[in-house]
Write a protein that holds these residues in place. Structure first.
Motif, mmCIF file in Angstrom:
data_model
loop_
_atom_site.group_PDB
_atom_site.id
_atom_site.type_symbol
_atom_site.label_atom_id
_atom_site.label_comp_id
_atom_site.label_asym_id
_atom_site.label_seq_id
_atom_site.Cartn_x
_atom_site.Cartn_y
_atom_site.Cartn_z
ATOM 1 N N GLY A 1 4.703 14.044 7.108
ATOM 2 C CA GLY A 1 5.913 13.377 6.671
ATOM 3 C C GLY A 1 7.011 13.398 7.711
ATOM 4 O O GLY A 1 7.926 12.576 7.672
ATOM 5 N N ASN A 2 6.918 14.335 8.646
ATOM 6 C CA ASN A 2 7.911 14.448 9.713
ATOM 7 C C ASN A 2 7.302 14.283 11.102
ATOM 8 O O ASN A 2 7.893 13.648 11.970
ATOM 9 C CB ASN A 2 8.618 15.810 9.645
ATOM 10 C CG ASN A 2 9.395 15.989 8.362
ATOM 11 O OD1 ASN A 2 10.212 15.151 8.002
ATOM 12 N ND2 ASN A 2 9.125 17.079 7.656
ATOM 13 N N ASP B 1 0.442 16.090 -2.372
ATOM 14 C CA ASP B 1 1.094 16.408 -1.099
ATOM 15 C C ASP B 1 0.409 17.581 -0.401
ATOM 16 O O ASP B 1 0.483 17.719 0.824
ATOM 17 C CB ASP B 1 2.570 16.740 -1.332
ATOM 18 C CG ASP B 1 3.401 15.500 -1.634
ATOM 19 O OD1 ASP B 1 2.933 14.384 -1.337
ATOM 20 O OD2 ASP B 1 4.516 15.651 -2.171
ATOM 21 N N GLY B 2 -0.275 18.416 -1.173
ATOM 22 C CA GLY B 2 -0.983 19.534 -0.573
ATOM 23 C C GLY B 2 -2.113 19.099 0.346
ATOM 24 O O GLY B 2 -2.561 19.877 1.200
ATOM 25 N N LEU C 1 -4.197 8.819 3.111
ATOM 26 C CA LEU C 1 -2.918 8.292 3.567
ATOM 27 C C LEU C 1 -1.977 8.172 2.380
ATOM 28 O O LEU C 1 -2.376 7.707 1.300
ATOM 29 C CB LEU C 1 -3.131 6.929 4.225
ATOM 30 C CG LEU C 1 -1.903 6.177 4.756
ATOM 31 C CD1 LEU C 1 -2.304 5.323 5.964
ATOM 32 C CD2 LEU C 1 -1.285 5.282 3.681
ATOM 33 N N LYS C 2 -0.736 8.630 2.567
ATOM 34 C CA LYS C 2 0.287 8.527 1.530
ATOM 35 C C LYS C 2 1.617 8.183 2.185
ATOM 36 O O LYS C 2 2.100 8.902 3.050
ATOM 37 C CB LYS C 2 0.395 9.842 0.757
ATOM 38 C CG LYS C 2 1.341 9.793 -0.438
ATOM 39 C CD LYS C 2 1.299 11.110 -1.201
ATOM 40 C CE LYS C 2 2.187 11.081 -2.433
ATOM 41 N NZ LYS C 2 2.130 12.363 -3.186
ATOM 42 N N ARG C 3 2.192 7.067 1.783
ATOM 43 C CA ARG C 3 3.431 6.617 2.386
ATOM 44 C C ARG C 3 4.628 7.110 1.563
ATOM 45 O O ARG C 3 4.534 7.210 0.343
ATOM 46 C CB ARG C 3 3.430 5.089 2.461
ATOM 47 C CG ARG C 3 2.203 4.555 3.173
ATOM 48 C CD ARG C 3 2.113 3.067 3.132
ATOM 49 N NE ARG C 3 2.989 2.461 4.141
ATOM 50 C CZ ARG C 3 3.169 1.164 4.251
ATOM 51 N NH1 ARG C 3 2.562 0.333 3.428
ATOM 52 N NH2 ARG C 3 3.951 0.683 5.179
ATOM 53 N N PRO C 4 5.722 7.441 2.253
ATOM 54 C CA PRO C 4 5.886 7.331 3.707
ATOM 55 C C PRO C 4 5.476 8.599 4.451
ATOM 56 O O PRO C 4 5.688 9.717 3.973
ATOM 57 C CB PRO C 4 7.405 7.120 3.847
ATOM 58 C CG PRO C 4 7.981 7.886 2.693
ATOM 59 C CD PRO C 4 6.987 7.739 1.562
ATOM 60 N N GLY C 5 4.853 8.404 5.601
ATOM 61 C CA GLY C 5 4.745 9.455 6.599
ATOM 62 C C GLY C 5 3.621 10.457 6.532
ATOM 63 O O GLY C 5 3.584 11.386 7.327
ATOM 64 N N VAL D 1 0.839 -1.203 0.000
ATOM 65 C CA VAL D 1 0.000 0.000 0.000
ATOM 66 C C VAL D 1 0.876 1.256 0.000
ATOM 67 O O VAL D 1 1.616 1.509 0.953
ATOM 68 C CB VAL D 1 -0.942 0.019 1.220
ATOM 69 C CG1 VAL D 1 -1.702 1.339 1.281
ATOM 70 C CG2 VAL D 1 -1.920 -1.148 1.150
ATOM 71 N N GLN D 2 0.789 2.017 -1.067
ATOM 72 C CA GLN D 2 1.500 3.289 -1.142
ATOM 73 C C GLN D 2 0.595 4.474 -0.819
ATOM 74 O O GLN D 2 1.076 5.530 -0.386
ATOM 75 C CB GLN D 2 2.114 3.463 -2.535
ATOM 76 C CG GLN D 2 3.113 2.376 -2.889
ATOM 77 C CD GLN D 2 4.222 2.260 -1.855
ATOM 78 O OE1 GLN D 2 4.831 3.251 -1.456
ATOM 79 N NE2 GLN D 2 4.485 1.036 -1.406
ATOM 80 N N SER D 3 -0.705 4.291 -1.017
ATOM 81 C CA SER D 3 -1.665 5.342 -0.660
ATOM 82 C C SER D 3 -3.016 4.702 -0.426
ATOM 83 O O SER D 3 -3.290 3.589 -0.878
ATOM 84 C CB SER D 3 -1.760 6.412 -1.757
ATOM 85 O OG SER D 3 -2.346 5.873 -2.929
ATOM 86 N N MET D 4 -3.876 5.417 0.295
ATOM 87 C CA MET D 4 -5.231 4.928 0.558
ATOM 88 C C MET D 4 -6.131 6.100 0.902
ATOM 89 O O MET D 4 -5.714 7.045 1.584
ATOM 90 C CB MET D 4 -5.238 3.919 1.720
ATOM 91 C CG MET D 4 -6.627 3.357 2.020
ATOM 92 S SD MET D 4 -6.630 2.133 3.374
ATOM 93 C CE MET D 4 -6.372 3.195 4.799
ATOM 94 N N THR D 5 -7.361 6.046 0.434
ATOM 95 C CA THR D 5 -8.397 6.964 0.882
ATOM 96 C C THR D 5 -9.570 6.141 1.396
ATOM 97 O O THR D 5 -9.786 5.004 0.966
ATOM 98 C CB THR D 5 -8.874 7.891 -0.253
ATOM 99 O OG1 THR D 5 -9.440 7.091 -1.309
ATOM 100 C CG2 THR D 5 -7.731 8.731 -0.791
ATOM 101 N N ALA D 6 -10.319 6.708 2.344
ATOM 102 C CA ALA D 6 -11.467 6.007 2.929
ATOM 103 C C ALA D 6 -12.293 6.995 3.724
ATOM 104 O O ALA D 6 -11.851 8.109 4.017
ATOM 105 C CB ALA D 6 -10.999 4.864 3.837
#
Length: 202
Positions: A80-81, A187-188, A58-62, A35-40
């Protein structure tokens, strides 16, 4: 914190000399790696039965964002941090390193879960329950991730939600629906307005 925002309890560090990973735990690890990203959409219920709804990105990583329904002045977001708890009603924020929160399991694609997670038996063979708990630090609480076997989901598992217990045994339940995996997310999405009186936009 108001609304017990998602009961994001501290996670243990990896334990040295972890036992061999069970087949079911290996399936969970494979799902998380895929899983690199997910919406729900999510539904959050606290110990008093109060339920709040919202959307998850959700967006990996972080990176993750829990956007509550209109009228709820709470935002939970990881950029991310750091993981941020934002309460706009009292203009306060709280920061936690991502690696110390249970969402680290979902946000870090390189994390080996065998050192701090174990499978919990369920009555339904199509459901997998994974407990995250550090016996050396019971004050961190525990969290159970709930997966359902699904051929349509990455590595054959669908994350259905989780149940978190803090050190005082206060329970918070998160249920997910409408999951979409590995979709483009800007990323926004993970920017936010600092609720502090003079806080900048992040």
């Amino acid at each position: 914190m108001t609304y017990r925002a998602l009961a994001l309890l501290p996670l243990p560090a990896l334990i040295a000399a972890a036992p061999a990973m069970s087949p079911d735990l290996a399936k969970v690890q494979a799902h998380l790696s895929a899983v690199q990203s997910m919406t729900a959409t999510f539904s959050q219920t606290d110990r008093n039965g109060k339920t709040l709804n919202g959307t998850l990105s959700l967006k990996r990583p972080g990176k993750v964002r829990f956007q509550y329904e209109k009228g709820v002045p709470i935002l939970v977001v990881a950029d991310g941090n750091s993981l941020w708890f934002l309460d706009y009603s009292v203009k306060q924020k709280q920061r936690l390193p991502i690696k110390n929160g249970p969402l680290g399991v979902l946000l870090d694609p390189s994390k080996d879960i065998s050192g701090f997670a174990k499978m919990i038996p369920t009555a339904d063979p199509s459901i997998l329950s994974v407990e995250v708990f550090d016996r050396k630090h019971p004050e961190y609480g525990r969290i159970n991730l709930i997966f359902e076997k699904s051929a349509a989901a990455p590595a054959g598992l669908m994350l259905r939600g989780w149940v978190a217990l803090d050190a005082q045994n206060n329970r918070t339940t998160i249920r997910l629906s409408g999951q979409r995996f590995n979709v483009p997310i800007s990323d926004g999405t993970f920017r936010f307005n600092d609720p502090s009186p003079s806080g900048p936009r992040k």
